[in-house]
Write a protein that holds these residues in place. Structure first.
Motif, short mmCIF file in Angstrom:
data_model
loop_
_atom_site.label_atom_id
_atom_site.label_comp_id
_atom_site.label_asym_id
_atom_site.label_seq_id
_atom_site.Cartn_x
_atom_site.Cartn_y
_atom_site.Cartn_z
N THR A 297 32.27 37.37 31.85
CA THR A 297 32.77 37.12 30.50
C THR A 297 32.71 35.62 30.24
O THR A 297 32.57 34.82 31.19
N GLU B 299 42.17 37.64 37.93
CA GLU B 299 42.27 38.09 36.53
C GLU B 299 43.73 38.15 36.09
O GLU B 299 44.08 37.77 34.96
N LYS B 300 44.60 38.62 36.99
CA LYS B 300 46.02 38.71 36.67
C LYS B 300 46.63 37.33 36.51
O LYS B 300 47.43 37.08 35.58
N GLY C 74 35.26 34.04 32.34
CA GLY C 74 34.88 34.10 33.75
C GLY C 74 33.80 33.10 34.08
O GLY C 74 33.83 32.46 35.15
N HIS D 132 32.26 42.06 33.74
CA HIS D 132 31.97 43.45 33.38
C HIS D 132 31.04 44.00 34.46
O HIS D 132 30.08 43.33 34.85
N ARG D 133 31.30 45.18 34.94
CA ARG D 133 30.47 45.77 35.98
C ARG D 133 29.50 46.76 35.36
O ARG D 133 29.85 47.55 34.47
N ARG E 287 40.77 40.99 41.04
CA ARG E 287 41.83 41.50 40.16
C ARG E 287 43.03 40.57 40.13
O ARG E 287 43.67 40.39 39.08
N THR F 217 37.31 42.93 45.75
CA THR F 217 37.73 43.47 44.45
C THR F 217 39.20 43.19 44.19
O THR F 217 39.61 42.85 43.06
N ILE G 174 43.05 37.30 32.10
CA ILE G 174 41.73 37.50 31.49
C ILE G 174 40.95 38.55 32.28
O ILE G 174 41.36 38.96 33.36
N GLN G 175 39.82 38.96 31.73
CA GLN G 175 38.85 39.75 32.48
C GLN G 175 37.71 38.83 32.88
O GLN G 175 37.11 38.15 32.05
#
Length: 290
Positions: A58, A40-41, A61, A49-50, A37, A33, A45-46
């Motif tokens: 996404t 994503e940083k 992603g 979705h969980r 993250r 995890t 972006i993200q």
């Protein structure tokens, strides 16, 4: 973005599940995890979705996950090329192999090749021939061993062929097959189509399937116990001379054959380990050792 992050994206996309991806990567869920993250940083972006059914990527992603597959193939190609710059045959040979070939042929071949080239390591992926075909096509393995008449424009070598036959514990007649109990088994689509086409060419009614099992080997043992007949490639009989067999033939009377091939991309021969293995298999085939 670290090299291992591409592998993380690839595994997460394959599993769509944090727990399963972490297990395949030998990471704890918190560690995985944390890396997600960080990715994503880095990209701002993200990725996912969980939800209760796992993770959903996404659009951004999903794009990165597809790039990850290309990146991993490219990174492996670079490693292979660097290893091949040496004169000696060394490195990791990646093989895709059909399950039956893995069980009955592959161990002896790898042992003999390892004896000749002790600095070579192996990575073997097994499955149905259709899956192995995709592995070779997508450059995920160097060489694939597939059973069946697949179309392939790259390098290939016919290793052997085998008849497909009606197998029974007691002697039976082909004319009686529609009235006898048949044992079916899970197999690849090409073999299934060959058997179905032969049946429809010879009979107007469907087979009387009395049992379905998961593997051809299990089917063979059920036939040996007298629980019904089956239609099997002769290779599966593994020298069992107690069973009665009748080879399938086409409309001209010629035997229906199932071929086993070695597939590879021609450019892969630039790698010492691939070139040595292809030549080794070809020599073994000429000597009748495959």
């Amino acid at each position: 973005m670290e090299n291992r992050d591409w592998l993380i994206l690839h595994e997460l996309y394959q599993h769509n599940n944090i727990t399963k991806a972490a297990q395949s990567l030998y990471l704890s869920q918190p560690a995985l995890t944390k890396r997600i993250r960080q990715i994503e940083k880095d990209f701002g972006i993200q990725l996912v979705h969980r939800g209760s059914r796992g993770v959903q990527f996404t659009p951004q992603g999903e794009y990165l996950a597809k790039c990850a597959e290309d990146m991993l193939i490219r990174l492996q190609a670079i490693k292979d090329h660097v290893a091949s710059m040496e004169d000696r045959v060394s490195g990791t040979l990646r093989l895709g192999v059909s399950s039956y070939f893995t069980r009955y042929k592959l161990p002896g071949l790898l042992k003999a090749f390892k004896t000749a080239y002790p600095d070579v390591e192996f990575q073997v992926m097994t499955g149905w021939s259709k899956d192995v075909y995709k592995l070779v096509y997508n450059h995920e393995v160097h060489i694939g061993f597939v059973r069946g008449n697949y179309s392939w424009r790259g390098g290939k070598h016919l290793l052997f062929d085998e008849t497909i036959c009606v197998v029974s514990a007691e002697e039976i007649s082909l004319a009686d097959l529609p009235h006898l109990a048949r044992i079916d088994y899970q197999t690849d689509d090409l073999l299934k189509a060959v058997i179905e086409n032969w049946w429809t060419d010879n009979y107007t009614q469907p087979p009387l399937v009395g049992m379905e099992v998961d593997k051809a080997e299990t089917c063979r043992e059920m036939v040996a116990s007298g629980l019904g007949y089956a239609i099997l490639p002769r290779f599966i009989l593994n020298g069992n001379n107690n069973l009665h067999t009748i080879d399938l033939t086409d409309s001209s009377g010629a035997p229906i054959l199932r071929k086993t091939w070695m597939f590879y991309h021609e450019e892969s021969l630039d790698l010492n380990v691939v070139k040595a293995f292809v030549q080794f298999i070809e020599q073994m085939e000429m000597e009748g050792s495959v």
